[in-house]
Structure formats: structure tokens, C-alpha cells
Design an enzyme around this catalytic site. Structure first.
Site, short mmCIF file in Angstrom:
data_model
loop_
_atom_site.label_atom_id
_atom_site.label_comp_id
_atom_site.label_asym_id
_atom_site.label_seq_id
_atom_site.Cartn_x
_atom_site.Cartn_y
_atom_site.Cartn_z
N PHE A 137 2.30 1.78 16.72
CA PHE A 137 3.39 2.29 15.89
C PHE A 137 2.84 2.41 14.48
O PHE A 137 2.01 1.60 14.04
CB PHE A 137 4.65 1.42 15.94
CG PHE A 137 5.74 2.05 15.11
CD1 PHE A 137 6.35 3.21 15.55
CD2 PHE A 137 6.09 1.54 13.88
CE1 PHE A 137 7.30 3.86 14.76
CE2 PHE A 137 7.04 2.18 13.09
CZ PHE A 137 7.65 3.34 13.52
N LYS A 271 17.51 -1.36 13.42
CA LYS A 271 17.74 -0.68 14.70
C LYS A 271 18.77 -1.46 15.52
O LYS A 271 19.96 -1.39 15.24
CB LYS A 271 16.43 -0.52 15.47
CG LYS A 271 15.53 0.59 14.95
CD LYS A 271 14.77 0.22 13.72
CE LYS A 271 13.64 1.16 13.42
NZ LYS A 271 12.94 0.79 12.17
N ARG A 395 6.36 13.43 15.66
CA ARG A 395 5.69 12.25 16.20
C ARG A 395 4.46 12.73 16.97
O ARG A 395 4.39 12.67 18.18
CB ARG A 395 6.61 11.44 17.12
CG ARG A 395 7.80 10.82 16.43
CD ARG A 395 7.58 9.47 15.78
NE ARG A 395 6.93 9.49 14.50
CZ ARG A 395 7.07 8.48 13.59
NH1 ARG A 395 7.86 7.45 13.83
NH2 ARG A 395 6.40 8.51 12.47
N PHE A 462 2.82 11.08 7.23
CA PHE A 462 3.95 11.87 7.74
C PHE A 462 5.17 11.79 6.84
O PHE A 462 5.98 12.70 6.80
CB PHE A 462 4.33 11.42 9.16
CG PHE A 462 4.66 9.96 9.26
CD1 PHE A 462 3.68 9.01 9.41
CD2 PHE A 462 5.98 9.53 9.18
CE1 PHE A 462 3.98 7.66 9.48
CE2 PHE A 462 6.30 8.18 9.25
CZ PHE A 462 5.30 7.24 9.39
N1 F0G Z 1 8.45 -1.37 14.73
C1 F0G Z 1 9.02 -0.32 15.34
C2 F0G Z 1 8.92 -0.19 16.82
C3 F0G Z 1 9.71 0.64 14.59
O1 F0G Z 1 10.26 1.67 15.21
C4 F0G Z 1 9.78 0.49 13.18
C5 F0G Z 1 10.46 1.49 12.36
C6 F0G Z 1 9.17 -0.62 12.59
C7 F0G Z 1 8.52 -1.53 13.41
C8 F0G Z 1 9.17 -0.83 11.10
O2 F0G Z 1 10.41 -1.21 10.66
O3 F0G Z 1 11.23 0.69 9.24
O4 F0G Z 1 12.31 -1.57 9.16
O5 F0G Z 1 10.07 -1.21 8.18
N2 F0G Z 1 10.80 2.60 12.80
C9 F0G Z 1 11.55 3.63 12.10
C10 F0G Z 1 11.67 4.83 12.99
C11 F0G Z 1 11.09 3.94 10.72
O6 F0G Z 1 12.19 5.85 12.51
O7 F0G Z 1 11.28 4.77 14.16
P1 F0G Z 1 11.03 -0.79 9.24
#
Ligand code: F0G
Length: 470
Positions: A137, A271, A395, A462
């Protein structure tokens, strides 16, 4: 509105009807600007949907992060914010919720997920150590690399195939981990980085059998297993739906059992937790907890708020309990599957099986004539915005960034455009509008041209890169 009342809960399973376990008390108006205004807006944004202003967006599917609607209980909790610098009552409520629902003993709050990733990477990675994980990620891998680690993808091969139907495409290939241990030595592996519902693979879950087997392997080699719990509630629902022996178990029980196999976790509360901001890292080891509590005061804030306001911690504590209610999570994931089913029925190329938080369009199949270094998924996100004001996210090759060793683009097999569905925000009618716009863009796919990148920031490009049409 569609007459379709049923969704497929896991493509190989039966069908069930569902409805949201809430009614609407407050609404936020949205509107659509004209096609020519949208064309101007996306051009001014350098064809990057992150650079659009939200007032120019009709249905915002950029992310499911921090975009949830809170419940009346959570809003009531906001009024109970104890904004003391130290020892806020809300921190203890949050700590208790995490201890009860996730089962970890020591909790360190952070401002959001990447703050937690920073702390755990900093505490547990020595320079030159390997960090095997189930697909990268963006922020997770970057923090591992900044701490001196070398990320190694150990997800099953099938995860890189958008059309391979497997209910647990997020699983780790244990042979890949064993080979890495043999090749590099267990002492050169910082820890195993396991994510629930793998975001970049299309929101694909990990099975309970896989985490159990991983635990065993870790014990054999003295390795630690840390979990990215960001969408673990969604993952737990997929286990209930598709893994034998879990049909009668509550999502909350499944979640707890899964976490039991891990040594700790980091979390983006934005989330699953149904809040707009916040995160945490939680571990079982007292010594590690002390190191994390020491680091948090340097980078985030005191160990009883970690960058969050008291009111935010209260909303999160309540959101955690709401998030593991079976009715809630079934309707949340059900809505995503509903949209996925519409698109699959219309022959639109999307990642299958449909995951927990988003639909991922296969941009290679939309634009086979656009080479990957002309950013087909970025192009698709722009086209969708121009068609209907729907905002999505690239993505693919842009998100994957550059290899720190060679400096070349990393070319991921998956070149996807993500439509992330915020929780408790949009209705089934919105899903129908989204599907219709995707269909329109798919029908118009022939003469679309690629992009060149004209501005590229060093980290997580991105978010801020800019493009021009070729
Ligand atoms: N791990 C995963 C699986 C995530 O999807 C995200 C963030 C993070 C860690 C980091 O967390 O944004 O609170 O600092 N995902 C968002 C997305 C940005 O749009 O998928 P964060």
C-alpha cells in the site's frame, strides 16, 4: 431507479436482500456543474482528481477514507469531548473499545493511519531488513522504506490477475515467505506486514486459515506478524460469507479471532471506524508499547491523544462499536457489491470478485491502445469526471511510484481506476447513476488518448502529480 433488490454476497455464494440499518436525519446538498465547466476544472487540476475542488464534484468516490457519515450517537459523543491535554476521558473510552473489540493490550493513538505506520516502521525496522507484505500500500510501503526496510510482495500470484475468481485473493503465499526466510535469514526480516482486505488488489480479503498458517510459520522462525487493520471489519464479513465454519459467527467474533493471531496492528480509523479523522497502533508487547509511546510524543502528540481532539476520540470509540454490528457491515459491503453486480452484468471490465470498499475498473481493458507509461488509469479517472462529475482515483503506475534503487517507474500488473464508496453516504440511486456513467465512458473508449506527466513530486506522487493530454 433499478428494480434490482438483491446483491451477490461473494460471487460464488447465494443471494440475500438487504437494506441500510438507519434512516436519514440530515442531508448535504450536492449538484453537478456543466460538462464545459468540468472540462475546465480537470484541465486546471492537471488531470489529477486529487487536485479538483470538491465543490466541482458531483458524486465523490475519491476515497472511503474520512468520508463516512457519522451516526447521531457519534455526533452526541462529539459534545462530550474532554479537551484536556493529558488523560482525556475520551482516550480511555477509545482504549477500552479497541481492547474489547480488537483484543490488543497497549494502544497508542495517532492522527491517522500513516502516523501509526510511521511509528511502527520506525520502532520495528532496522536498516536493510526485509518487510514481506500482501501487496504494497502506498503510504505503508513508503514508511517501511523511509525506516530503511525493503518491501517484498508475498501475496498469492492470483491477486495480480483482475479476473481470477478466488474468495480470498488477499492471502499471503506461505512458500514465498519461507523462501525469503531461507534466502535472507529470519533475523533479516523485520516483521510480516499483513493487510486485511488488500486495497491495491481490489479490496480482496485474507482467510482465517491463512492468518492461522502464518502465525504458525512466524512461531517456527521467531517472526512477528503485524496487521494493517484498516478494513479488517470488511475482511471479517467476507470470512463469515465464504469460509467454512464461520457462517454462524458474528463479525465481531471473527474480527477478534483474526487479531488474536497477530502481534499488533496499525489502523486508519478513517475507514472502518466511521469517523473523519484518527488512527492508532496497538501491540501486546509492553516493551514495544513503551517505545511507541515515547515516539508518539515526538511525531504526533501526547500518548493520550496522538494528534486527535478529545471529541474525535469519543466519536471513534462509538464508531468502533457500531462498525462491527452485522447489519451495518452487511449493508456497507452489500452496497459495493450491488454496484459491482450492475457493472458485471453490463460487461464492464472490473476486478473480480468485488471487494469490500470499492469497485476497481480495469483501465487496461478500457484502453488497450494506451501504453502503461501514458497512464491509462489516470486517463480513465479524468474521463469519468468529465462525463458525470464523478470523482475516482488512479491505482496503477502513478500510484506505484518509482523503484528507489533504479529510479524507474514501477509497472504494476494491475492498472486500475478505483471508485471507493464512502460509508453511509450515498443511496442505491447514486449507485445506478455511477454505473450508467461508467457504461457511457466504456462505450466511448475508442479514441481516447494518453497523458504525459509534467510535474512529479518525490513522495507519493499520485497525490500531486500533474498531467497533459498527448
Ligand atoms: N492502510 C491502508 C490499507 C489504507 O487504505 C490507508 C489509506 C492507510 C493505511 C493510511 O491511512 O490515510 O489514515 O493515513 N488509504 C486511503 C485510501 C488514503 O484512499 O485508500 P491514512
Amino acid at each position: 431507479m433499478s428494480s434490482q433488490r438483491y446483491i451477490t454476497m461473494g460471487e460464488q455464494k447465494g443471494r440475500r436482500s438487504w437494506a441500510e440499518p438507519w434512516k436519514i436525519k440530515m442531508v448535504e446538498p450536492i449538484s453537478m456543474i456543466s460538462r464545459s465547466e468540468r472540462e475546465k476544472a480537470i484541465q486546471e487540476a492537471g488531470y489529477n482528481t486529487f487536485l479538483l475542488r470538491s465543490k466541482d464534484v458531483y458524486i465523490d468516490l475519491l476515497t472511503d477514507s474520512g468520508t463516512s457519515a457519522m451516526s447521531d450517537r457519534q455526533w452526541a459523543g462529539m459534545m462530550l469531548g474532554d479537551e484536556a491535554y493529558a488523560g482525556s476521558v475520551n482516550f480511555y473510552n477509545l482504549e477500552k473499545a479497541i481492547q474489547e473489540i480488537y483484543g490488543y493490550e497497549y494502544i497508542v493513538p495517532t492522527h491517522q493511519g500513516r502516523g501509526a505506520e510511521h511509528l511502527i516502521s520506525h520502532a520495528e525496522i532496522r536498516k536493510g531488513q526485509y518487510v514481506p507484505g500482501n501487496m504494497y500500500f502506498t503510504t505503508t510501503r513508503l514508511h517501511q522504506e523511509l525506516a530503511g526496510g525493503i518491501f517484498v510482495d508475498v501475496i498469492i500470484d492470483e491477486a495480480h490477475d483482475p479476473y481470477h475468481i478466488d474468495p480470498f485473493k488477499g492471502n499471503i503465499d506461505l512458500r514465498k515467505v519461507e523462501n525469503l526466510v531461507k534466502e535472507k535469514g529470519a533475523e533479516n526480516i523485520a516483521y510480516i506486514s499483513l493487510a486485511g482486505t488488500v486495497n491495491m488488489a481490489g479490496g480482496q480479503p485474507v482467510s482465517m486459515a491463512n492468518v492461522k498458517a502464518l502465525r504458525k510459520l512466524c512461531d517456527q522462525h521467531g517472526l512477528k506478524l503485524y496487521l494493517d487493520a484498516t478494513r479488517m471489519v470488511e475482511n471479517s464479513l467476507f470470512i463469515q460469507l465464504s469460509e467454512s465454519g464461520y457462517k454462524k459467527k458474528k463479525v465481531a467474533e471473527i474480527l477478534k479471532e483474526f487479531c488474536d493471531y497477530t502481534d499488533g496492528a496499525w489502523m486508519s480509523g478513517k475507514k472502518d471506524h466511521l469517523v473523519n479523522i484518527g488512527g492508532w497502533v496497538a501491540v501486546r508487547d509492553k516493551n514495544l508499547a513503551d517505545r511507541l509511546r515515547n515516539a508518539v510524543v515526538v511525531y504526533e502528540g501526547l500518548h493520550t491523544y496522538g494528534g486527535m481532539a478529545g471529541r474525535d476520540m469519543e466519536a471513534m470509540a462509538i464508531g468502533i462499536r457500531e462498525s462491527v454490528e452485522d447489519d451495518h457491515i452487511k449493508s456497507r459491503v452489500g452496497q459495493v457489491l450491488y454496484l459491482g453486480e450492475l457493472l458485471v452484468n453490463w460487461g464492464i471490465p472490473i476486478v473480480r470478485p468485488v471487494g469490500g470498499h470499492a469497485i476497481f475498473l480495469d483501465a487496461r481493458a478500457f484502453y488497450p491502445h494506451i501504453p502503461q507509461d501514458q497512464f491509462p488509469a489516470q486517463v480513465l479517472a479524468s474521463e469519468l469526471y468529465m462525463d458525470s462529475g464523478i470523482r475516482s482515483m488512479e491505482r496503477g503506475v502513478v500510484s506505484a511510484g518509482r523503484d528507489p534503487q533504479t529510479g524507474d517507474h514501477r509497472y504494476p500488473k494491475l492498472e486500475l481506476t478505483r471508485l471507493a464508496i464512502p460509508r453511509r453516504v450515498y443511496t442505491e440511486a447514486h449507485m445506478d447513476v455511477i454505473a450508467e456513467s461508467v457504461k457511457m465512458v466504456y462505450e466511448d473508449r475508442k479514441n481516447i488518448k494518453g497523458f504525459k506527466m509534467v510535474y512529479e513530486p518525490e513522495y507519493l506522487r499520485f497525490f500531486q502529480a500533474r498531467f497533459e493530454r498527448l
